[in-house]
Design a protein around this motif. Structure first.
Motif, PDB file in Angstrom:
ATOM      1  N   PHE A 227      35.795  82.535  48.571  1.00 40.83           N
ATOM      2  CA  PHE A 227      36.259  81.467  47.877  1.00 40.83           C
ATOM      3  C   PHE A 227      37.502  81.713  47.477  1.00 40.83           C
ATOM      4  CE2 PHE A 227      36.563  78.701  43.913  1.00 40.83           C
ATOM      5  CZ  PHE A 227      35.811  77.549  44.382  1.00 40.83           C
ATOM      6  N   THR A 228      38.046  82.911  46.948  1.00 44.40           N
ATOM      7  CA  THR A 228      39.412  83.045  46.457  1.00 44.40           C
ATOM      8  C   THR A 228      40.311  82.807  47.784  1.00 44.40           C
ATOM      9  OG1 THR A 228      38.470  84.718  44.865  1.00 44.40           O
ATOM     10  CG2 THR A 228      40.917  85.002  45.568  1.00 44.40           C
ATOM     11  N   THR A 229      39.775  83.407  48.924  1.00 42.87           N
ATOM     12  CA  THR A 229      40.673  83.333  50.127  1.00 42.87           C
ATOM     13  C   THR A 229      40.830  81.847  50.352  1.00 42.87           C
ATOM     14  OG1 THR A 229      39.757  85.431  50.917  1.00 42.87           O
ATOM     15  CG2 THR A 229      40.969  83.840  52.510  1.00 42.87           C
ATOM     16  N   ASP A 230      39.987  81.041  50.341  1.00 42.79           N
ATOM     17  CA  ASP A 230      39.888  79.534  50.591  1.00 42.79           C
ATOM     18  C   ASP A 230      41.067  79.008  49.674  1.00 42.79           C
ATOM     19  OD1 ASP A 230      39.260  77.167  51.929  1.00 42.79           O
ATOM     20  OD2 ASP A 230      38.081  76.473  50.272  1.00 42.79           O
ATOM     21  N   LEU A 231      40.927  79.406  48.219  1.00 45.10           N
ATOM     22  CA  LEU A 231      41.759  78.776  47.332  1.00 45.10           C
ATOM     23  C   LEU A 231      43.330  79.090  47.639  1.00 45.10           C
ATOM     24  CD1 LEU A 231      39.950  79.256  44.122  1.00 45.10           C
ATOM     25  CD2 LEU A 231      40.328  77.010  45.092  1.00 45.10           C
TER      26      LEU A 231
ATOM     27  N   GLY B 258      47.900  78.030  48.152  1.00 49.38           N
ATOM     28  CA  GLY B 258      49.257  78.995  48.045  1.00 49.38           C
ATOM     29  C   GLY B 258      48.983  80.141  47.148  1.00 49.38           C
ATOM     30  N   PRO B 259      49.611  81.204  47.627  1.00 44.41           N
ATOM     31  CA  PRO B 259      49.294  82.413  46.688  1.00 44.41           C
ATOM     32  C   PRO B 259      50.328  82.451  45.354  1.00 44.41           C
ATOM     33  CG  PRO B 259      50.653  82.956  48.817  1.00 44.41           C
ATOM     34  CD  PRO B 259      50.162  81.700  48.954  1.00 44.41           C
ATOM     35  N   ASP B 260      51.201  81.836  45.268  1.00 44.67           N
ATOM     36  CA  ASP B 260      52.144  81.491  44.270  1.00 44.67           C
ATOM     37  C   ASP B 260      51.665  80.127  43.435  1.00 44.67           C
ATOM     38  OD1 ASP B 260      53.579  83.753  44.815  1.00 44.67           O
ATOM     39  OD2 ASP B 260      54.790  82.809  46.306  1.00 44.67           O
ATOM     40  N   SER B 261      50.862  79.536  43.606  1.00 42.31           N
ATOM     41  CA  SER B 261      50.458  78.291  42.938  1.00 42.31           C
ATOM     42  C   SER B 261      49.768  78.981  41.691  1.00 42.31           C
ATOM     43  CB  SER B 261      49.555  77.567  43.850  1.00 42.31           C
ATOM     44  OG  SER B 261      48.097  78.028  43.775  1.00 42.31           O
ATOM     45  N   MET B 262      49.354  78.043  40.760  1.00 36.45           N
ATOM     46  CA  MET B 262      48.809  78.590  39.253  1.00 36.45           C
ATOM     47  C   MET B 262      47.355  78.822  39.827  1.00 36.45           C
ATOM     48  SD  MET B 262      48.801  79.323  36.559  1.00 36.45           S
ATOM     49  CE  MET B 262      49.976  78.654  35.411  1.00 36.45           C
ATOM     50  N   ILE B 263      46.720  77.994  40.777  1.00 39.44           N
ATOM     51  CA  ILE B 263      45.469  78.297  41.292  1.00 39.44           C
ATOM     52  C   ILE B 263      45.220  79.544  42.123  1.00 39.44           C
ATOM     53  CG2 ILE B 263      43.548  77.596  42.809  1.00 39.44           C
ATOM     54  CD1 ILE B 263      44.532  74.839  41.971  1.00 39.44           C
ATOM     55  N   GLY B 264      46.094  79.861  42.681  1.00 36.89           N
ATOM     56  CA  GLY B 264      46.077  81.224  43.537  1.00 36.89           C
ATOM     57  C   GLY B 264      46.130  82.312  42.731  1.00 36.89           C
ATOM     58  N   ARG B 265      47.200  82.216  41.781  1.00 42.45           N
ATOM     59  CA  ARG B 265      47.446  83.515  40.950  1.00 42.45           C
ATOM     60  C   ARG B 265      46.129  83.474  40.069  1.00 42.45           C
ATOM     61  NH1 ARG B 265      53.672  81.922  39.211  1.00 42.45           N
ATOM     62  NH2 ARG B 265      54.543  83.010  41.272  1.00 42.45           N
ATOM     63  N   MET B 266      45.708  82.528  39.323  1.00 43.89           N
ATOM     64  CA  MET B 266      44.379  82.583  38.452  1.00 43.89           C
ATOM     65  C   MET B 266      43.234  83.206  39.397  1.00 43.89           C
ATOM     66  SD  MET B 266      44.185  79.227  36.187  1.00 43.89           S
ATOM     67  CE  MET B 266      45.222  78.926  34.683  1.00 43.89           C
ATOM     68  N   ALA B 267      42.920  82.667  40.740  1.00 46.74           N
ATOM     69  CA  ALA B 267      41.849  83.096  41.315  1.00 46.74           C
ATOM     70  C   ALA B 267      42.160  84.688  41.834  1.00 46.74           C
ATOM     71  CB  ALA B 267      41.894  82.263  42.877  1.00 46.74           C
ATOM     72  N   SER B 268      43.560  85.003  42.082  1.00 50.26           N
ATOM     73  CA  SER B 268      43.518  86.460  42.146  1.00 50.26           C
ATOM     74  C   SER B 268      43.342  87.534  41.086  1.00 50.26           C
ATOM     75  CB  SER B 268      44.886  86.713  42.934  1.00 50.26           C
ATOM     76  OG  SER B 268      45.189  86.029  44.081  1.00 50.26           O
ATOM     77  N   THR B 269      43.898  86.911  39.806  1.00 44.80           N
ATOM     78  CA  THR B 269      43.618  87.635  38.581  1.00 44.80           C
ATOM     79  C   THR B 269      42.044  87.637  38.202  1.00 44.80           C
ATOM     80  OG1 THR B 269      45.818  86.810  37.971  1.00 44.80           O
ATOM     81  CG2 THR B 269      44.424  87.767  36.218  1.00 44.80           C
TER      82      THR B 269
ATOM     83  N   VAL C 243      37.942  84.681  31.170  1.00 45.47           N
ATOM     84  CA  VAL C 243      39.063  84.060  30.006  1.00 45.47           C
ATOM     85  C   VAL C 243      40.019  84.851  29.723  1.00 45.47           C
ATOM     86  CG1 VAL C 243      38.802  83.497  27.486  1.00 45.47           C
ATOM     87  CG2 VAL C 243      36.978  83.231  28.659  1.00 45.47           C
ATOM     88  N   ALA C 244      40.025  86.141  29.906  1.00 42.05           N
ATOM     89  CA  ALA C 244      41.439  86.867  29.779  1.00 42.05           C
ATOM     90  C   ALA C 244      42.335  86.722  30.921  1.00 42.05           C
ATOM     91  CB  ALA C 244      41.062  88.406  29.603  1.00 42.05           C
ATOM     92  N   ALA C 245      41.719  86.653  32.088  1.00 38.34           N
ATOM     93  CA  ALA C 245      42.543  86.306  33.344  1.00 38.34           C
ATOM     94  C   ALA C 245      43.111  84.956  33.107  1.00 38.34           C
ATOM     95  CB  ALA C 245      41.706  86.333  34.606  1.00 38.34           C
ATOM     96  N   LEU C 246      42.332  83.869  32.836  1.00 34.51           N
ATOM     97  CA  LEU C 246      43.144  82.588  32.873  1.00 34.51           C
ATOM     98  C   LEU C 246      44.154  82.635  31.715  1.00 34.51           C
ATOM     99  CD1 LEU C 246      39.651  80.364  32.781  1.00 34.51           C
ATOM    100  CD2 LEU C 246      41.409  80.908  34.541  1.00 34.51           C
ATOM    101  N   ALA C 247      43.779  83.212  30.510  1.00 37.39           N
ATOM    102  CA  ALA C 247      44.866  83.321  29.413  1.00 37.39           C
ATOM    103  C   ALA C 247      46.128  84.101  29.783  1.00 37.39           C
ATOM    104  CB  ALA C 247      44.278  83.958  28.328  1.00 37.39           C
TER     105      ALA C 247
END
Length: 177
Positions: free
Chosen positions: A106-110, A115-126, A166-170
């Motif tokens: 799912f993370t790979t798909d996101l 993209g890896p530098d998008s907010m979604i990509g960064r949040m998913a990776s974190t 929650v910490a990853a999102l914050a």
């Protein structure tokens, strides 16, 4: 300095692989026989946890195929939008405690989609790095040693996953938002 780090990292694993049997040999430990005994024990452990793994995989498949995951995401979307959290990362919060492979896919798909530098990509990776596959870990380890009552471990594990999520999102919102 960087050259030394590269040399150490390239040789660390081969040196350890050579060192451990040599050390055992000099301590008069029957290396090959110990390896074979360990492999036999590992095989019986693997056979013993297969029913637990199959049950967990079926439960995950039912959760996703039933539409329960999509329902939860749809229900939470307005709340997440108010907090500036993309709803696309919410399924990762539900999947990560259940399945490492499924959450990684799912993370790979996101990352492919946004993209890896998008907010979604960064949040998913974190999120992927801040949480664990709690139910998988409990299934495998408790199944291997025969623990039947893991209610406190489950509560603590899932609570730590929520805190990690929650910490990853914050952190992502603070650093990249």
């Amino acid at each position: 300095m960087l050259d030394w780090i590269n040399v150490i990292s390239a040789w660390a694993v081969p040196v350890m692989i050579a060192f451990i049997p040599l050390y055992a040999y000099f301590k008069k430990v029957p290396v090959y026989e110990s390896f074979v005994d360990g492999a036999k024990d590992g095989f019986s452990t693997a056979i013993g946890i297969i029913p637990h793994l199959v049950g967990m995989m079926v439960a995950i498949s039912v959760f996703r195929a039933s539409g329960a995951l999509d329902f939860l995401v749809g229900w939470m979307t307005p709340f997440l939008a108010a907090l500036h959290i993309p709803a696309e990362v919410l399924p990762l919060g539900f999947l990560r405690p259940l399945t490492g492979t499924g959450s990684l896919a799912f993370t790979t798909d996101l990352i492919k989609t946004y993209g890896p530098d998008s907010m979604i990509g960064r949040m998913a990776s974190t999120i992927q790095g801040s949480t664990d596959t709690t139910l998988y870990v409990l299934t495998v380890y408790f199944g291997a040693v025969g623990i039947r009552n893991g209610r406190y471990a489950l509560k603590v594990g899932l609570f730590s996953d929520v805190i990690g999520f929650v910490a990853a999102l914050a952190v992502c919102l603070l650093l990249f938002g």
